[in-house]
Design an enzyme around this catalytic site. Structure first.
Site, PDB file in Angstrom:
ATOM      1  N   PHE A 113      45.447 -57.853  16.221  1.00 50.50           N
ATOM      2  CA  PHE A 113      45.969 -59.086  15.640  1.00 50.50           C
ATOM      3  C   PHE A 113      45.057 -60.259  15.993  1.00 50.50           C
ATOM      4  O   PHE A 113      44.735 -60.479  17.148  1.00 50.50           O
ATOM      5  CB  PHE A 113      47.393 -59.348  16.151  1.00 50.50           C
ATOM      6  CG  PHE A 113      47.959 -60.631  15.604  1.00 50.50           C
ATOM      7  CD1 PHE A 113      48.185 -60.776  14.240  1.00 50.50           C
ATOM      8  CD2 PHE A 113      48.233 -61.704  16.446  1.00 50.50           C
ATOM      9  CE1 PHE A 113      48.679 -61.968  13.729  1.00 50.50           C
ATOM     10  CE2 PHE A 113      48.736 -62.895  15.934  1.00 50.50           C
ATOM     11  CZ  PHE A 113      48.960 -63.022  14.577  1.00 50.50           C
ATOM     12  N   GLN A 114      44.643 -60.990  14.970  1.00 51.74           N
ATOM     13  CA  GLN A 114      43.752 -62.139  15.117  1.00 51.74           C
ATOM     14  C   GLN A 114      42.423 -61.807  15.791  1.00 51.74           C
ATOM     15  O   GLN A 114      41.871 -62.607  16.534  1.00 51.74           O
ATOM     16  CB  GLN A 114      44.448 -63.297  15.843  1.00 51.74           C
ATOM     17  CG  GLN A 114      45.623 -63.830  15.025  1.00 51.74           C
ATOM     18  CD  GLN A 114      46.111 -65.176  15.475  1.00 51.74           C
ATOM     19  OE1 GLN A 114      46.099 -65.479  16.665  1.00 51.74           O
ATOM     20  NE2 GLN A 114      46.548 -65.988  14.525  1.00 51.74           N
TER      21      GLN A 114
END
Ligand SMILES: Cc1ncc(C[n+]2csc(CCOP(=O)(O)OP(=O)(O)O)c2C)c(N)n1
Ligand SMILES: [Mg+2]
Lengths: 577, 165
Positions: A130-131
């Site tokens: 994530f990210q």
């Protein structure tokens, strides 16, 4: 080479604190303090939470931009105005990628920035976590150097190296990517005093033989000219350049990036050459028999990409800090690699007057006979007149940032810059959205000079969210919107090269900039005539806080002179003469 | 013109990516690139074969020098350089034809480094032209796979000092 770190500032208490193990975040912030960082522009997120937790307790001012692009252009404006490195902080993934345009902008204009990004923890790197974004990979071609910190123990030396690399030699942006586990990991802090960077070479003093060659060229020249660029500004060599020009009697043209590196009031000044250059500067570059390029890179907006027609009768002497610039775009007769200031100091010791009186007089005639002109006879407010009015209100003492487009060229033509670090403009990348946030950074760095963002109605909308900063942080930047209800520069090209088939350049019905400013709590004015413009601008400048003035100008005004790409520099469309 | 650059670099993660990215970014082409650690584990040496006239090659070298991880760039002159490339070539050869192959590869001082019932792996080292000749001679048999290392090179011992760019 490595600048000494001043330890006197560091209080004893902190020394004590540093004896225990610190987290990576704390080490980072202490390292930034050692580098005398006063302000950081940034935007938080998951991967930099540990760093923000220390900013919370910290001694460094942090400005919360409203978009990472705003943050990095602000850091860039700070750096251009002060000469000190700008620092920006963003989270992983989208935070980091939002910096990309700003990094490329700084790279092309050689601006010292240290960009710090968080990343996901190392055990997640490479898993599309994530990210997660591979920001060191993404920014490889647009940074001077970048780092992925793998061990907290390396952090102090990486920060020190980053500052050395960003600020020395040809300056540029450096990125440090810090995985979250590194900012949480602990180590004993020790900041290196000096650092060897193997593989990092800086030019030394100029070789006397090269100076002799330059002297010989000057003594043999009948039509010499100096072309001065951004290198003069960034090396702080404006005084040395003036001395060189005066001692040798050689006139000076300044590129867009060089404006202010030589005073616009000086009788030797020929103006800016190139696509929208002055008659005198363009003709001088074509006819000269000696061209001394100082801190320039012979960009295609200056040569028009027509190397075969550029200064063909001239010996070209190129002085620049970056050896790779020598011979990259034009072949040189001789070159001196070195810091422009150091080189000019050496040159000035023995330089003699050139024998070029007749040439000098010819240039003066060109200057007199072919000044920049515009027709001021329509009912509309003329954008050039607005720039002149801004000049009259500040007499060249202000710091002016611009966005990109017609208004940028009108600033370059009609605002006379007398001091270096006074024009902040994205010359290399031509980044719309740069001008307004850059002014914010500049004002923070140089609070005692007026700072004016001259921006287009198009470009202003790319980063206008940073108006929030002006009110909340009380930053008295003045914004002059040159509102032609068009993407003016693109419209001009569609007029000239596409028979007025205006496609997607019309901005009418765009936001009411007064209401927009007021939404952020900022006072704003609108002006459609000279009287209104003078009055509004006067009030805006006298107003102690930030101010926005929306100048409604002639929508179809063009920038002249205009040399089409691929034409010779003297094939100039002079406009409404 | 074909040019060979010998580039000493910091043995850092991603240094190959930096060099390759720069060459692409600057619109230069790479014919081959090879890399390996030197006698000092802190450094690697890359040998880059590219094409271009002298100004182009000087520009490549100058741009490479701007990479922090690049320590030194040398230009190797063709006549004064030992150039070698290694190739592994897998050929489909039924057992009855193996001696034929041995006959072909012998003048190349190539060797058979793997044998299976229906195929052989031949290893050959030399200048690129030699490797190409080998491929041509083996083409009548079915070539299953070719893997080449790219050129590596050093200046001959008689060369006092290679041209540092
Ligand atoms: C980020 C970005 N996108 C597109 C462009 C291309 N471009 C150059 S000038 C221009 C028009 C700018 O319009 P405006 O801000 O209103 O300024 P004007 O030319 O009207 O003064 C555009 C779209 C650019 N320079 N930057
Ligand atoms: Mg506009």
């Amino acid at each position: 080479m490595a600048p000494q770190v001043e330890t006197s500032m560091i209080q004893l208490v902190e020394r004590e604190a540093e004896k225990r193990e610190l987290t990576g975040s704390e080490i980072l912030l202490r390292s930034l303090i050692r580098e005398k960082v006063e302000v950081i522009f940034g935007y938080p997120g998951g991967a930099v939470l540990p760093i923000y937790d220390h900013l919370y307790k910290g001694k460094i001012r942090h400005l919360l931009a409203r978009h990472e692009q705003g943050a990095i252009h602000a850091a860039d404006g700070y750096a251009r105005a002060t000469g000190k490195p700008g620092v920006v902080l963003a989270t992983s993934g989208p935070g980091a990628t939002n910096l990309v345009t700003g990094i490329a902008t700084a790279m092309l204009d050689s601006v010292p920035l240290v960009c710090i990004t968080g990343n996901v923890a190392q055990n997640l790197l490479g898993t599309d976590a994530f990210q997660e974004a591979d920001i060191t990979g993404i920014t490889m071609p647009i940074t001077k150097h970048n780092y992925l910190v793998r061990d907290v123990k390396e952090l102090p030396s990486i920060v020190k190296e980053a500052f050395i690399i960003a600020t020395t030699g040809r300056p540029g942006p450096v990125l440090i990517d810090i995985p979250k586990d590194v900012s949480n990991a602990k180590a004993v802090f020790s900041y290196p005093v000096e650092l060897e960077i193997p593989g990092y070479k800086l030019p030394g003093k100029p070789d006397p033989a090269q100076l002799e060659k330059l002297y010989a060229a000057i003594s043999e020249a009948k039509k010499p000219v100096i072309l001065a660029g951004g290198g003069v500004v960034s090396s702080g060599a404006a005084d040395e350049l003036r001395e060189f020009a005066e001692k040798s009697g050689i006139p000076v043209a300044t590129t867009l990036m060089g404006l202010g590196g030589f005073s616009g009031n000086h009788p030797y000044w020929l103006g800016m050459p190139g696509m929208h250059g002055t008659y005198a500067a363009n003709h001088a570059l074509l006819e000269c028999d000696l061209l001394i390029g100082i801190g320039v890179r012979f960009d295609d907006r200056v040569t028009m990409g027509r190397i075969d027609e550029f200064a063909t009768r001239a010996r070209i002497v190129h002085i620049d800090i970056d050896p790779a610039e020598i011979g990259k775009n034009v072949s040189t007769w001789t070159s001196i690699v070195g810091d422009v200031k150091t080189v000019l100091q050496a040159v000035n010791q023995n330089v003699l007057q050139s024998d070029s009186q007749a040439w000098f007089e010819k240039l003066q005639t060109w200057r007199k006979d072919h000044p920049l002109v515009y027709q001021d006879n329509s009912p509309y407010l003329k954008p050039q007149w607005v720039i002149e009015e801004i000049y009259r209100s500040t007499w060249g003492e202000a710091i002016i940032s611009t966005d990109v487009g017609q208004h940028q060229m009108w600033v370059a033509q009609y605002y006379r810059f007398h001091h270096p670090r006074s024009l902040l403009t994205s010359g290399g990348l031509g980044t719309m959205g740069f001008g307004f946030p850059a002014a914010i950074g500049a004002k923070l760095g140089v609070p005692d000079r007026p700072v004016i963002a001259v921006t287009g109605d198009g470009g202003f909308q790319m980063t206008s969210q940073e108006l929030a900063l002006l009110t909340l942080e009380n930053i008295p930047v003045k914004v002059a919107i040159i509102n032609n209800r068009y993407l003016g520069m693109v419209r001009q090209w569609q007029e000239v090269f596409y028979e007025k088939r205006y496609c997607d350049v019309d901005l009418t019905g765009g936001p009411d900039f007064l209401k927009l400013s007021e939404a952020y709590g900022i006072r704003a004015w609108r002006a459609k005539t000279k009287e209104e413009a003078s009055q509004a601008w006067k009030e805006a400048m006298e107003h102690p806080g930030p101010a926005v003035v929306d100048f409604w100008v002639d929508p179809e005004e063009n920038v002249y002179p205009f040399v089409a790409p691929g034409s010779r520099l003297d094939e100039m469309v002079m406009g409404d003469e | 013109m074909r040019q060979i650059l010998s580039v000493l670099v910091n043995n850092q993660p991603r240094v190959l990516a930096r060099v390759a990215s720069l060459i692409g970014q600057r619109n230069f082409n790479i014919e081959s690139i090879s890399v390996g650690e030197t006698e000092n584990p802190s450094f690697s040496r890359m040998v880059i074969v590219t094409r271009g006239d002298l100004p182009t090659i000087t520009q490549v070298a100058k741009q490479l020098n701007k990479l922090i991880d690049v320590i030194q760039v040398e230009q190797l002159e063709k006549e004064q350089t030992v150039e070698r490339e290694l190739m592994l070539i897998k050929v489909e050869v039924p057992p009855d034809k193996r001696t034929e192959i041995t006959g072909i590869i012998e003048p190349f001082r190539a060797s058979i480094v793997d044998v299976s019932p229906q195929s052989l792996v031949v290893q050959v080292t030399g200048e690129p032209s030699k490797l190409e000749a080998m491929i041509e001679l083996l083409r009548p048999y079915t070539i299953l796979e070719v893997a080449r290392t790219g050129i590596t090179a050093v200046a001959r011992g008689s060369v006092k000092k290679a041209a540092v760019l």
